[in-house]
Design a protein around this motif. Structure first.
Motif, mmCIF file in Angstrom:
data_model
loop_
_atom_site.group_PDB
_atom_site.id
_atom_site.type_symbol
_atom_site.label_atom_id
_atom_site.label_comp_id
_atom_site.label_asym_id
_atom_site.label_seq_id
_atom_site.Cartn_x
_atom_site.Cartn_y
_atom_site.Cartn_z
ATOM 1 N N LYS A 12 0.584 -1.122 0.147
ATOM 2 C CA LYS A 12 -0.172 0.088 0.008
ATOM 3 C C LYS A 12 0.966 1.121 0.107
ATOM 4 O O LYS A 12 0.430 2.557 -0.046
ATOM 5 C CB LYS A 12 -0.721 -0.272 1.432
ATOM 6 N N CYS A 13 2.156 0.585 -0.101
ATOM 7 C CA CYS A 13 3.081 1.550 0.478
ATOM 8 C C CYS A 13 2.906 2.904 -1.625
ATOM 9 O O CYS A 13 2.484 2.265 -2.432
ATOM 10 C CB CYS A 13 4.570 2.090 0.928
ATOM 11 N N THR A 14 3.032 4.136 -1.189
ATOM 12 C CA THR A 14 3.778 5.006 -2.263
ATOM 13 C C THR A 14 4.873 5.934 -2.146
ATOM 14 O O THR A 14 4.875 6.464 -3.259
ATOM 15 C CB THR A 14 2.158 6.188 -2.271
ATOM 16 N N THR A 15 5.362 5.992 -1.677
ATOM 17 C CA THR A 15 6.996 6.654 -1.304
ATOM 18 C C THR A 15 8.078 5.434 -1.124
ATOM 19 O O THR A 15 8.666 6.089 -2.507
ATOM 20 C CB THR A 15 7.111 7.859 -0.390
ATOM 21 N N TYR A 16 7.836 4.775 -1.324
ATOM 22 C CA TYR A 16 8.678 3.539 -0.927
ATOM 23 C C TYR A 16 9.724 4.553 -0.448
ATOM 24 O O TYR A 16 11.048 4.490 -1.545
ATOM 25 C CB TYR A 16 9.025 3.077 -2.507
ATOM 26 N N ASP A 17 9.717 5.251 0.568
ATOM 27 C CA ASP A 17 10.897 6.066 0.983
ATOM 28 C C ASP A 17 12.725 4.776 1.615
ATOM 29 O O ASP A 17 13.237 5.181 1.670
ATOM 30 C CB ASP A 17 11.151 6.689 2.505
ATOM 31 N N CYS A 18 12.397 3.561 1.556
ATOM 32 C CA CYS A 18 13.508 2.569 2.101
ATOM 33 C C CYS A 18 14.164 3.098 0.800
ATOM 34 O O CYS A 18 15.169 2.225 0.917
ATOM 35 C CB CYS A 18 12.748 1.695 2.547
ATOM 36 N N CYS A 22 17.438 5.877 -0.026
ATOM 37 C CA CYS A 22 18.829 5.087 0.246
ATOM 38 C C CYS A 22 19.401 5.852 -0.725
ATOM 39 O O CYS A 22 19.814 6.870 -1.799
ATOM 40 C CB CYS A 22 19.080 3.848 -0.518
ATOM 41 N N GLN A 23 21.111 6.697 0.392
ATOM 42 C CA GLN A 23 22.486 7.360 -0.501
ATOM 43 C C GLN A 23 23.025 6.337 -0.622
ATOM 44 O O GLN A 23 24.297 7.297 -1.620
ATOM 45 C CB GLN A 23 22.938 8.016 0.651
ATOM 46 N N TYR A 24 22.657 5.183 -1.153
ATOM 47 C CA TYR A 24 23.955 4.032 -2.173
ATOM 48 C C TYR A 24 23.853 3.634 -3.164
ATOM 49 O O TYR A 24 24.443 3.416 -3.738
ATOM 50 C CB TYR A 24 24.946 3.734 -0.773
ATOM 51 N N VAL A 52 25.011 -1.575 1.013
ATOM 52 C CA VAL A 52 25.755 -1.215 1.543
ATOM 53 C C VAL A 52 25.268 -1.650 3.032
ATOM 54 O O VAL A 52 26.321 -1.310 4.083
ATOM 55 C CB VAL A 52 26.856 -0.061 1.798
ATOM 56 N N THR A 53 24.509 -2.706 3.679
ATOM 57 C CA THR A 53 24.022 -2.176 4.894
ATOM 58 C C THR A 53 23.979 -1.018 6.138
ATOM 59 O O THR A 53 24.840 -1.271 7.133
ATOM 60 C CB THR A 53 24.840 -3.556 5.417
ATOM 61 N N LYS A 262 21.328 13.728 10.392
ATOM 62 C CA LYS A 262 20.502 13.432 10.868
ATOM 63 C C LYS A 262 20.343 12.298 9.895
ATOM 64 O O LYS A 262 20.668 11.526 9.264
ATOM 65 C CB LYS A 262 19.008 14.588 10.671
ATOM 66 N N GLU A 263 18.997 13.147 9.281
ATOM 67 C CA GLU A 263 17.792 12.087 8.279
ATOM 68 C C GLU A 263 19.159 11.140 7.582
ATOM 69 O O GLU A 263 19.415 10.397 6.636
ATOM 70 C CB GLU A 263 17.084 11.384 7.309
ATOM 71 N N LYS A 264 20.356 12.318 6.426
ATOM 72 C CA LYS A 264 20.995 12.012 5.803
ATOM 73 C C LYS A 264 22.243 11.917 5.848
ATOM 74 O O LYS A 264 23.532 12.637 5.017
ATOM 75 C CB LYS A 264 20.808 13.510 4.685
ATOM 76 N N ALA A 265 22.320 11.035 7.400
ATOM 77 C CA ALA A 265 23.820 10.940 8.001
ATOM 78 C C ALA A 265 24.266 10.233 6.796
ATOM 79 O O ALA A 265 23.627 9.215 6.888
ATOM 80 C CB ALA A 265 24.088 10.964 9.811
ATOM 81 N N LEU A 266 25.730 10.420 7.071
ATOM 82 C CA LEU A 266 26.618 9.211 5.799
ATOM 83 C C LEU A 266 27.114 8.349 6.950
ATOM 84 O O LEU A 266 27.939 8.683 8.056
ATOM 85 C CB LEU A 266 27.740 9.278 4.688
#
Ligand SMILES: Cc1cc2nc3c(=O)[nH]c(=O)nc-3n(C[C@H](O)[C@H](O)[C@H](O)COP(=O)(O)OP(=O)(O)OC[C@H]3O[C@@H](n4cnc5c(N)ncnc54)[C@H](O)[C@@H]3O)c2cc1C
Lengths: 338, 460
Positions: A12-18, A22-24, A52-53, A262-266
């Motif tokens: 049901k998700c619409t954004t698939y943020d997971c 992802c930054q990699y 990249v876990t 924060k959310e964008k931490a590497l």
């Protein structure tokens, strides 16, 4: 032990943020949707090889549906090793208790801090913040969560009950976990697999905050600018991050505004190196440190010793002083560090 | 001369305080830290000058008394044990660093200069120069190391330490003093070549053909930065290929191998330590990248990979010499440790490792392996190492058996035992063609007609 994972959330998700966040890996909504469907149906997908876990998708998924734990389950069931075999073997063997490891600490009393596999910090957790604490540590108390990086969740599931038993034998009501990874194991991971934890895991941030609050009149604001380096497992339990900013406020430090926070931490990069992604390791560290420099940080604050060991030298060479969070707090109390 | 008269004569040469026949002193010089049976010396002398060495040897030759040159006696295979009694010449008072020629990159030292002293001296006075440092304790002598064809941290780049010799001063059994190399013609000690090279009549002979009193030794550029990458594999058959590829890059300074059962994270894997150096970060990074990419397809096959080193581990790997190796000597407490260093073709690595496992399990001993690549993969030193507890005769016996079997295993796989103890030297001499052994014998009798020089060693 079965992962609590609800396919419906993803369907049901619409954004698939997971995946889109992802930054990699670069995925747009369309391709993310396709790959998610493959994941939830247990099919082959490049995600299993490319991941990249970094754990971040656990935080990106606002439904708490454990996409990362699912990835690791699938990696294992399909025999996909994120790192070479001998490296995985070393990690697995490293945590097997030997005769030298203490299994029971008869004299420990609450408040108790579990130091994981970092005995070197026993000498450091001193001063006003740590008066009267007891420590438990060593392989009998090692949370095992690192095997998520190596596509081996079965090792965690096999060993974790015994670790919990080892801690529980002491009869503590609460245990403070110095290493974020331990805390996240006994909360997020245990929860996701329905493992019962008969004590309350307390995050080190919470402990530090409460202690500092009690010592507030002795705190001298440090008035420095700091960049904060998040570690992977904080993605599993983002709720406690609130304590961090309260700590920074209490000790008078300014967390710099920067891109990779924060959310964008590497990631610190350590695990990329272990997975033999050397170019990524170099690139991520470079970007991260450059970002810290750009933000005019004077200190880089770590909460995970492993991140510290991985990144501190590079940070230092860039003219920023690497420091562990507890050290920074001790400085604010006017204590001298070793 | 009777014993008393010899004592008096020696005292006249070196001074009363530098000669001894007291039980306590002789106790030390009758053994080494390995497992060879002790034999008592008659005297120990500590000369200060080449002239004193000359006179001691002249006296010994006249009286047919054996002389045993000794450095720190840390070779561990009984090479300085006075098997036939006689005079142990402890050379450690001759510890002058005579000259460094910076531009020609060599140093001239006396026989008793230790690795520790030379290293410290260079670090302080010539920080951009170094010598090839073995993992031996710092008290081991440089010349003792040359006399056994030792290998140090520059072995992969420049070969055995004995091939770095640029000149020798030797006292022959007759007492004559002989110089070899450019130093025979003038004051420079820069090269043995282009003479015929008689240095081979002395190097590797364990003092059985003459006593070296001075040596010229090549020094090499010492870079400001040094780092290590540790590549691990489960399958020992991969090790020769890994070494082949890394040596091909010509980017590594030193390449060593290790395998041991403890701690558990080292069990059932082989580690290949690859050291890199550079004057700048960029240089280091460039070398690192080339080494990583040389192994990329092994990494991609998941059969091998680079370890991420915790800081304490890295410090231990980067220490020179690595004190962990010496610490291993005391792992069973009681401070005993022996190793058979096998010089083997790198292709034989996995066979050698298999033999080590078999020997250790058959004799129920713990073990460790360390190895060092010599030349660009031209061969390697593969050690079969066993600790033992000196207070426990059973543990000593087990280690003794294991070491004997390791020597035999070395020969079986086509290797050469390095610094072999005298009984194994005899096995080697028997195993080689009669003509070769005969040649060695002739050389020896030519240089030592009365058989006084470190008897028991390289005796046919
Ligand atoms: C823990 C440990 C690690 C080691 N690691 C290494 C290593 O990495 N590489 C390596 O090469 N070795 C190694 N060794 C072996 C050894 O200790 C070194 O090679 C050392 O340099 C030998 O020097 P020494 O002073 O002990 O020699 P000694 O044992 O005193 O002498 C060696 C031989 O040379 C003869 N000799 C000594 N001086 C003279 C002289 N002036 N003239 C003629 N003959 C002489 C002696 O009679 C003897 O036969 C190690 C030993 C130990 C205990």
């Amino acid at each position: 032990m079965k992962l609590k994972f609800d396919k419906n959330f993803c369907e049901k998700c619409t954004t698939y943020d997971c995946l889109t966040k992802c930054q990699y890996m670069r995925l747009d909504v369309e391709s993310a949707k396709k790959e998610i469907m493959r994941l939830i149906n247990g099919e082959e997908t490049f995600i299993l090889n490319e991941c990249v876990t970094c754990y971040a998708c656990e935080e990106y998924c606002k439904k708490g549906n454990h996409p990362f734990y699912l990835i690791t389950e699938l990696q294992e069931s399909k025999g996909i090793l994120p790192a070479p075999k001998p490296i995985v073997k070393q990690w697995i063997n490293m945590a097997i208790p030997t005769r030298k490891d203490t299994q029971y600490f008869p004299n420990s009393r609450e408040p108790v801090i579990s130091l994981c596999l970092f005995p070197e910090f026993m000498r450091e957790l001193r001063g006003k913040l740590f008066e009267g604490v007891s420590f438990i540590l060593g392989r009998h108390f090692y949370c095992q969560l690192a095997y998520l990086h190596f596509g081996k969740p079965s090792v965690i599931k096999e060993r974790l009950p015994k670790i919990i038993e080892n801690i529980a034998r002491h009869g503590f009501k609460e245990v403070v976990f110095f290493h974020d990874e331990c805390y996240s194991t006994f909360t997020s991971y245990a929860n996701a697999y329905g493992i019962e934890v008969p004590f309350r895991p307390v995050h080190f941030f919470e402990y530090l905050y409460n202690k500092l609050k009690a010592l507030e009149d002795k705190v001298k604001p440090l008035n420095v600018r700091i960049a904060y380096q998040r570690n992977c497992s904080t993605r599993l339990t983002p709720d406690k991050e609130q304590y961090l900013d309260r700590i920074f406020e209490l000790i008078g430090v300014e967390r710099t505004q920067r891109e990779y926070d924060k959310e964008k931490a590497l990631c610190c990069g350590g695990i990329f190196r272990g997975q033999q992604r050397y170019d990524l390791f170099v690139d991520v560290q470079r970007r991260n440190v450059e970002d810290m420099v750009k933000s005019k940080a004077e200190y880089c604050v770590f909460n995970c010793p492993y991140c510290y060991y991985t990144l501190a030298e590079r940070v230092y060479k860039a003219g920023i002083r690497p420091i562990m969070l507890h050290q920074l707090c001790r400085l604010a109390l006017g204590e001298t560090l070793r | 001369m009777n014993k008393k008269e010899v004592h008096k004569a020696l005292a006249e040469i070196v001074g009363e305080e530098y000669v001894s026949d007291s039980k306590e002193d002789l106790y030390i010089y009758s053994r080494d830290p390995g497992l060879a049976e002790p034999h008592e010396a008659d005297f120990v002398v500590l000369p200060k000058t080449v002239e004193e060495v000359q006179k001691i040897v002249q006296l010994a030759n006249k009286e047919r008394i054996p002389v045993i040159p000794a450095g720190a006696s840390l070779s561990l295979s009984g090479l300085t044990i006075p098997y036939k009694g006689g005079i142990v010449i402890d050379l450690r008072r001759m510890d002058k660093i005579i000259e460094v020629n910076r531009r020609s990159r060599y140093v001239v030292i006396e026989a008793g200069v230790t690795h520790g002293k030379l290293k410290a001296f260079l670090e302080e006075q010539y920080p951009d120069l170094c010598h090839s440092l073995p993992e031996a304790p710092p008290s081991a002598t440089v010349v003792g190391n040359l006399m056994i064809h030792g290998q140090g941290h520059l072995a992969q780049q420049y070969g055995f330490n004995s091939s770095m010799v640029t000149g020798l001063e030797i006292v022959l059994s007759s007492g004559e003093i002989c110089r070899i190399g450019s130093c025979a013609l003038g004051s420079y000690w820069f090269s043995l070549e282009p003479f015929p090279i008689p240095a081979g009549l002395f190097l590797g002979w364990f003092g059985a053909t003459g006593i070296v009193t001075k040596a010229g030794l090549r020094l090499y550029p010492k870079k400001k930065l040094r780092d290590v990458e540790v590549f691990v594999v489960e399958d020992p058959n991969l090790v020769p290929e890994v070494i082949y590829r890394v040596t091909h890059t010509e980017m590594a300074e030193d390449i060593t191998t290790s395998a041991q059962p403890y701690p558990l994270m080292f069990r059932d894997i082989v580690m290949i330590q690859i050291y890199i150096t550079g004057d700048e970060e960029e240089e280091l990074e460039f070398k690192r990248k080339l080494i990583w990419s040389s192994l990329r397809d092994i990494i991609n096959s998941k059969e091998g990979g680079f370890m991420t080193l915790a800081p304490n581990m890295k410090i231990a790997f980067l220490e020179r010499p690595m004190s962990n190796i010496t610490r291993f000597a005391d792992v069973l407490k009681g401070g005993g440790f022996v190793y058979c260093g096998a010089i083997i073709p790198i292709d034989m690595f996995s066979t050698a490792l298999k033999k080590l496992f078999e020997i250790a399990s058959r004799n129920q001993v713990t073990f460790s392996h360390t190895g060092r690549v010599i030349g660009r993969g031209h061969c390697m030193m593969f050690s079969f190492a066993y600790p033992f507890n000196r207070e426990d005769p059973e543990s000593m016996e087990k280690a003794r058996k294991a070491i004997q079997e390791s020597y035999i295993a070395t020969l079986e796989i086509g290797g050469i035992p390095w610094k072999p103890e005298p009984p194994i030297q005899r096995v080697l001499l028997e195993k080689m063609p009669r003509e070769t052994a005969e040649l060695l014998k002739r050389i020896r009798s030519l240089l030592d007609p009365n058989g006084i020089m470190n008897p028991g060693n390289w005796s046919v």
